[in-house]
Design an enzyme around this catalytic site. Structure first.
Site, PDB file in Angstrom:
ATOM      1  N   ASN A   9      14.296   3.715  -1.744  1.00 37.92           N
ATOM      2  CA  ASN A   9      13.266   3.718  -0.696  1.00 37.92           C
ATOM      3  C   ASN A   9      12.327   2.548  -0.984  1.00 37.92           C
ATOM      4  OD1 ASN A   9      11.205   4.189   1.078  1.00 37.92           O
ATOM      5  ND2 ASN A   9      10.547   6.136   0.158  1.00 37.92           N
ATOM      6  N   TRP A  10      12.473   1.490  -0.214  1.00 33.00           N
ATOM      7  CA  TRP A  10      11.688   0.275  -0.472  1.00 33.00           C
ATOM      8  C   TRP A  10      10.246   0.405   0.023  1.00 33.00           C
ATOM      9  CZ3 TRP A  10      15.397  -4.401   1.062  1.00 33.00           C
ATOM     10  CH2 TRP A  10      16.508  -4.388   0.220  1.00 33.00           C
ATOM     11  N   LYS A  11       9.955   1.467   0.770  1.00 33.05           N
ATOM     12  CA  LYS A  11       8.593   1.678   1.304  1.00 33.05           C
ATOM     13  C   LYS A  11       8.134   0.409   2.037  1.00 33.05           C
ATOM     14  CE  LYS A  11       7.973   5.118  -2.250  1.00 33.05           C
ATOM     15  NZ  LYS A  11       7.108   5.835  -3.170  1.00 33.05           N
ATOM     16  N   HIS A  96       8.687  12.184   4.117  1.00 36.91           N
ATOM     17  CA  HIS A  96       8.256  11.674   2.809  1.00 36.91           C
ATOM     18  C   HIS A  96       6.796  12.069   2.561  1.00 36.91           C
ATOM     19  CE1 HIS A  96       7.240   8.993  -0.465  1.00 36.91           C
ATOM     20  NE2 HIS A  96       8.531   8.926  -0.705  1.00 36.91           N
ATOM     21  N   GLU A  98       4.400  10.501   1.401  1.00 38.90           N
ATOM     22  CA  GLU A  98       3.408   9.493   1.818  1.00 38.90           C
ATOM     23  C   GLU A  98       3.123   9.604   3.306  1.00 38.90           C
ATOM     24  OE1 GLU A  98       5.448   6.195   0.035  1.00 38.90           O
ATOM     25  OE2 GLU A  98       4.877   6.931  -1.943  1.00 38.90           O
ATOM     26  N   GLU A 168      10.599  15.656  -4.348  1.00 38.40           N
ATOM     27  CA  GLU A 168       9.762  14.590  -4.902  1.00 38.40           C
ATOM     28  C   GLU A 168       8.369  15.149  -5.190  1.00 38.40           C
ATOM     29  OE1 GLU A 168      11.342  10.469  -3.635  1.00 38.40           O
ATOM     30  OE2 GLU A 168       9.961  11.129  -2.112  1.00 38.40           O
ATOM     31  N   GLY A 174       5.263   7.106  -7.967  1.00 40.27           N
ATOM     32  CA  GLY A 174       4.542   5.855  -8.215  1.00 40.27           C
ATOM     33  C   GLY A 174       3.538   5.942  -9.353  1.00 40.27           C
ATOM     34  N   SER A 214       9.257   8.344  -9.921  1.00 40.76           N
ATOM     35  CA  SER A 214       9.301   7.525 -11.140  1.00 40.76           C
ATOM     36  C   SER A 214      10.653   7.562 -11.853  1.00 40.76           C
ATOM     37  CB  SER A 214       8.160   7.919 -12.094  1.00 40.76           C
ATOM     38  OG  SER A 214       6.905   7.679 -11.476  1.00 40.76           O
ATOM     39  N   GLY A 235      11.873   4.808  -5.681  1.00 37.46           N
ATOM     40  CA  GLY A 235      10.891   3.922  -5.051  1.00 37.46           C
ATOM     41  C   GLY A 235      10.792   2.622  -5.816  1.00 37.46           C
ATOM     42  N   GLY A 236       9.780   2.509  -6.674  1.00 38.40           N
ATOM     43  CA  GLY A 236       9.472   1.262  -7.378  1.00 38.40           C
ATOM     44  C   GLY A 236      10.676   0.591  -8.030  1.00 38.40           C
TER      45      GLY A 236
HETATM   46  P1  13P Z   1       8.679   5.976  -7.226  1.00 35.51           P
HETATM   47  O1  13P Z   1      10.109   5.887  -7.734  1.00 35.51           O
HETATM   48  O2  13P Z   1       8.026   4.639  -7.105  1.00 35.51           O
HETATM   49  O3  13P Z   1       7.875   6.962  -8.003  1.00 35.51           O
HETATM   50  O4  13P Z   1       8.778   6.548  -5.720  1.00 35.51           O
HETATM   51  C1  13P Z   1       9.512   7.689  -5.479  1.00 35.51           C
HETATM   52  C2  13P Z   1       9.604   7.879  -4.012  1.00 35.51           C
HETATM   53  O5  13P Z   1       8.626   8.170  -3.363  1.00 35.51           O
HETATM   54  C3  13P Z   1      10.910   7.670  -3.375  1.00 35.51           C
HETATM   55  O6  13P Z   1      10.902   8.098  -2.058  1.00 35.51           O
END
Ligand code: 13P
Length: 260
Positions: A9-11, A96, A98, A168, A174, A214, A235-236
Site C-alpha cells: 500500500n503505497w498510500k 483502511h 487512515e 491492521e 507507520g 510496520s 506500507g512504508g
Molecule cells: P506501515 O507498514 O507503514 O506500518 O503501514 C501499514 C499499512 O497501513 C498498510 O496498509
C-alpha cells in the site's frame, strides 16, 4: 490451502509518476515469474495506468486504495470501481484505518463499497483494526468483531471466499511498533472463528487474512509463519524495492517450509 499474499500500500507516495514507474519496475524484476507468493501493488490512483503498463507480463496484481460505492454521478473527487478496472486494477483496499479514523469512513460505507467492488469483480481487501486506546481497554476483539460484522453485512459465504481481510492494528501503522506474532495470531484466529460462526467452516478456512502494521523484512518471517496469518499489507516498507522484495522472499521461505 491459502497461498501467501503480500500487498504494497503505497498510500500518498511516491511524489512523481517517474518514481512510481521506477519502483514498480524494480519490484517486477525482483518478483520475475515467481508465483508461490501472490503479490499486488496499490499505488495512488493517478499512477495506476502507468504502473499497470509496467506490470504487463508480470504475475503482480494492481490495486486501488479506495473507491466509491456508486457507479457514476456527481461525486467530486471520487473514483468508481469501473474506473479502477479500466485502469488495470484487480484489487481494491477498502476501509483502511487512515480513511476510517482520518476521514470518518464508516463500517456502513465500507459495506456499500464492498458490495460495489464485488459487483465489478474487483478483489476487495477489507481492513479492520483497533486503536491504542481500544487495545489498552482490552477491547481489541470487540472492536474488530463489530467492524467485521458491519463491514461484511449481507455478504454471502460464496462472496466471502473472494474477499481478502486485513487486520491492521492502528497503533502499529507507520509507528515501527509491530504487533508480536502472538498478538497478531490471536486476532487472526479470532477473525477466523468469527468467519466460521458467521458463514461456515469451509469459508473460514478459505479466506485470506493479511496482517498490516510496520511489517519489515526482519519481522516478516515470524509473522508470516503464524498459522492464521496469510500474508501482509505493507506500507512504508513497500516504498523501497529491496525491503518489499525482502518481505516477499520471507514469504517464499515460509511457503517452502510447508506453510500453505
Ligand atoms: P506501515 O507498514 O507503514 O506500518 O503501514 C501499514 C499499512 O497501513 C498498510 O496498509
Amino acid at each position: 490451502m491459502r497461498p501467501l499474499f503480500i500487498a504494497g500500500n503505497w498510500k500518498m507516495n511516491p511524489g512523481t509518476a517517474e518514481d512510481a514507474v521506477a519502483l514498480a519496475e524494480a519490484i517486477k524484476v525482483g518478483v520475475g515469474q515467481e508465483t508461490r507468493v501472490r503479490v499486488a501493488l496499490c499505488p495512488p490512483s493517478v499512477f495506476l495506468q502507468a504502473v499497470d503498463g509496467v506490470l504487463e507480463n508480470s504475475p503482480i496484481g494492481l490495486g486501488g486504495q479506495n473507491m466509491h460505492w456508486k457507479t457514476d454521478g456527481a461525486y467530486t473527487g471520487e473514483l468508481s470501481g469501473a474506473m479502477l478496472v479500466d485502469s488495470g486494477c484487480t484489487h481494491v483496499i477498502l476501509g483502511h484505518s487512515e480513511r476510517r479514523h482520518g476521514l470518518g469512513e464508516t463500517d456502513h460505507q465500507v459495506n456499500d463499497k464492498l458490495k460495489a467492488a464485488l459487483a465489478i469483480q474487483l478483489i476487495p481487501i477489507v481492513c479492520v483494526g483497533e486503536t491504542l486506546v481500544e487495545r489498552e481497554a482490552g477491547k481489541t476483539d470487540e472492536v474488530v468483531g463489530t467492524q467485521l460484522e458491519n463491514s461484511l453485512a449481507e455478504i454471502t459465504a460464496e462472496q466471502m471466499c473472494g474477499i481478502v481481510l486485513a487486520y491492521e492494528p492502528v497503533w502499529a501503522i507507520g509507528t515501527g511498533k509491530t504487533a508480536t506474532p502472538a498478538h497478531a495470531q490471536h486476532v487472526h484466529l479470532f477473525i477466523r472463528n468469527l468467519l466460521r460462526e458467521t458463514f461456515n467452516a469451509a469459508t473460514a478456512a478459505r479466506v485470506v487474512v493479511l496482517y498490516g502494521g510496520s511489517v519489515k523484512p526482519d519481522n516478516a518471517a515470524d509473522l508470516l509463519a503464524c498459522p492464521d496469518i496469510d500474508g501482509a499489507l505493507v506500507g512504508g516498507a513497500s516504498l523501497k524495492a529491496s525491503d518489499f522484495l525482502g518481505i516477499i522472499q520471507a514469504g517464499q521461505a515460509v511457503t517452502a517450509k510447508g506453510k500453505a
